[in-house]
Design an enzyme around this catalytic site. Structure first.
Site, short mmCIF file in Angstrom:
data_model
loop_
_atom_site.label_atom_id
_atom_site.label_comp_id
_atom_site.label_asym_id
_atom_site.label_seq_id
_atom_site.Cartn_x
_atom_site.Cartn_y
_atom_site.Cartn_z
N THR A 35 82.00 34.65 -11.55
CA THR A 35 81.05 34.95 -10.46
C THR A 35 80.74 36.45 -10.45
O THR A 35 79.58 36.86 -10.29
CB THR A 35 81.61 34.50 -9.10
OG1 THR A 35 82.25 33.22 -9.24
CG2 THR A 35 80.53 34.41 -8.05
N ASP A 88 89.71 32.67 -6.03
CA ASP A 88 90.09 31.32 -6.48
C ASP A 88 90.17 30.36 -5.29
O ASP A 88 89.88 29.18 -5.43
CB ASP A 88 91.42 31.39 -7.23
CG ASP A 88 91.29 32.25 -8.47
OD1 ASP A 88 90.46 31.91 -9.32
OD2 ASP A 88 91.96 33.29 -8.55
N GLU A 107 92.21 44.63 -9.01
CA GLU A 107 91.28 44.18 -7.96
C GLU A 107 91.77 44.65 -6.59
O GLU A 107 90.98 45.14 -5.77
CB GLU A 107 91.17 42.66 -7.98
CG GLU A 107 90.46 42.13 -9.22
CD GLU A 107 90.51 40.62 -9.37
OE1 GLU A 107 89.72 40.10 -10.17
OE2 GLU A 107 91.33 39.96 -8.72
N LYS A 125 85.49 26.84 -3.39
CA LYS A 125 86.62 27.75 -3.19
C LYS A 125 87.10 27.80 -1.74
O LYS A 125 88.17 28.36 -1.46
CB LYS A 125 86.23 29.17 -3.63
CG LYS A 125 85.64 29.29 -5.03
CD LYS A 125 86.67 29.01 -6.09
CE LYS A 125 86.16 29.21 -7.50
NZ LYS A 125 85.96 30.57 -7.89
C1 5RP Z 1 90.12 37.36 -11.40
C2 5RP Z 1 89.83 36.83 -10.05
C3 5RP Z 1 88.55 36.09 -9.86
O1 5RP Z 1 87.85 36.66 -8.82
C4 5RP Z 1 88.84 34.66 -9.55
O2 5RP Z 1 89.67 34.13 -10.56
C5 5RP Z 1 87.56 33.83 -9.44
O3 5RP Z 1 86.96 33.76 -10.70
P1 5RP Z 1 85.64 32.93 -10.95
O4 5RP Z 1 84.54 33.67 -10.28
O5 5RP Z 1 85.52 32.90 -12.45
O6 5RP Z 1 85.81 31.54 -10.39
O7 5RP Z 1 90.57 36.98 -9.12
O8 5RP Z 1 91.38 37.95 -11.47
#
Ligand code: 5RP
Length: 223
Positions: A35, A88, A107, A125
């Site tokens: 994303t 997630d 992050e 999510k």
């Molecule tokens: C990476 C993260 C991402 O923000 C999380 O895994 C969501 O990823 P995606 O947008 O691919 O679903 O925390 O460390």
């Protein structure tokens, strides 16, 4: 709509948010994941409005630079109005599980410097209780087995993420079998285990705004 179309829609909404709410010439923090990648591609379209970015992973840095967007070291930055990243899992209180991509520590650091955390997600999510998605915990390699035993005492089932090393040179334990009723308390408790760098609960400092993609449009949610 496919999940990628939802991610694309929410990424566009986040770029619109930046264009409308962030003073021109600001520094924007950028997350990691699929994303966040869509967001980077949207940010590229308004890059003249942004002075520079701070990346939460090497992968994000590479993608930003590929678009000709300047990336600064966080130590050069004292003020960042916004950090944009995926999750997630996220609750209606905007507490999150993050780290599916293994970038949780950077992050959390970049998010800590930002005034506002804007989370961008598709509707899959949004959850009632965090923990169905295995909770990532970044550990110093020599502490892996110790931390795993301590996590088991807290009721989790840790599993080493095989063949994966973080940008910081550490390992990830993905903790299964949790239903996290006190996210901020559990985040703090896990971080007290010696050898844990950080864990993927973002509850002590959750998101400030959730942009949630649904087939009916992008919803804005605040705490
Ligand atoms: C990476 C993260 C991402 O923000 C999380 O895994 C969501 O990823 P995606 O947008 O691919 O679903 O925390 O460390």
């Amino acid at each position: 709509m496919t999940q990628d179309e939802l991610k694309q829609a929410v990424a566009k909404a986040a770029a619109d948010y930046v264009a409308a709410n962030v003073p021109p010439g600001s520094i924007v923090g950028v997350g990691t994941g699929s994303t966040a990648n869509f967001f980077i591609d949207e940010l590229a379209k308004i890059k003249d409005r942004v002075a520079a970015t701070v990346a939460s992973s090497e992968a994000t840095k590479k993608r930003l630079e590929g678009h000709g967007i300047k990336v600064l070291d966080l130590n050069e930055v004292s003020r960042m109005p916004v950090y944009v990243d995926g999750a997630d899992e996220i609750t209606a209180k905007l507490e999150m599980v993050k780290g599916g991509g293994g970038a949780l520590t950077r992050e959390k650091i970049v998010a800590a410097v930002a005034d506002r955390f804007v989370c961008v997600c598709d509707q899959s999510k949004l959850v009632g209780t965090l923990g169905s998605f295995p909770l990532p915990v970044e550990v110093i390699p020599m502490a892996r087995a110790y931390v795993a035993r301590e996590v088991e005492k807290l009721g989790g089932q840790p599993k080493l993420r095989e063949g994966f090393v973080t940008d910081n040179g550490n390992l990830i334990l993905d903790v299964h079998g949790l239903a996290i009723t006190d996210p901020a308390g559990f985040e703090t408790r896990l971080n007290q285990i010696v050898g844990v760098v950080t864990n993927g609960l973002f509850a002590c400092r959750g998101a400030d705004l959730l942009l949630l993609a649904t087939p009916d449009g992008v919803r804005s949610m605040t705490r």
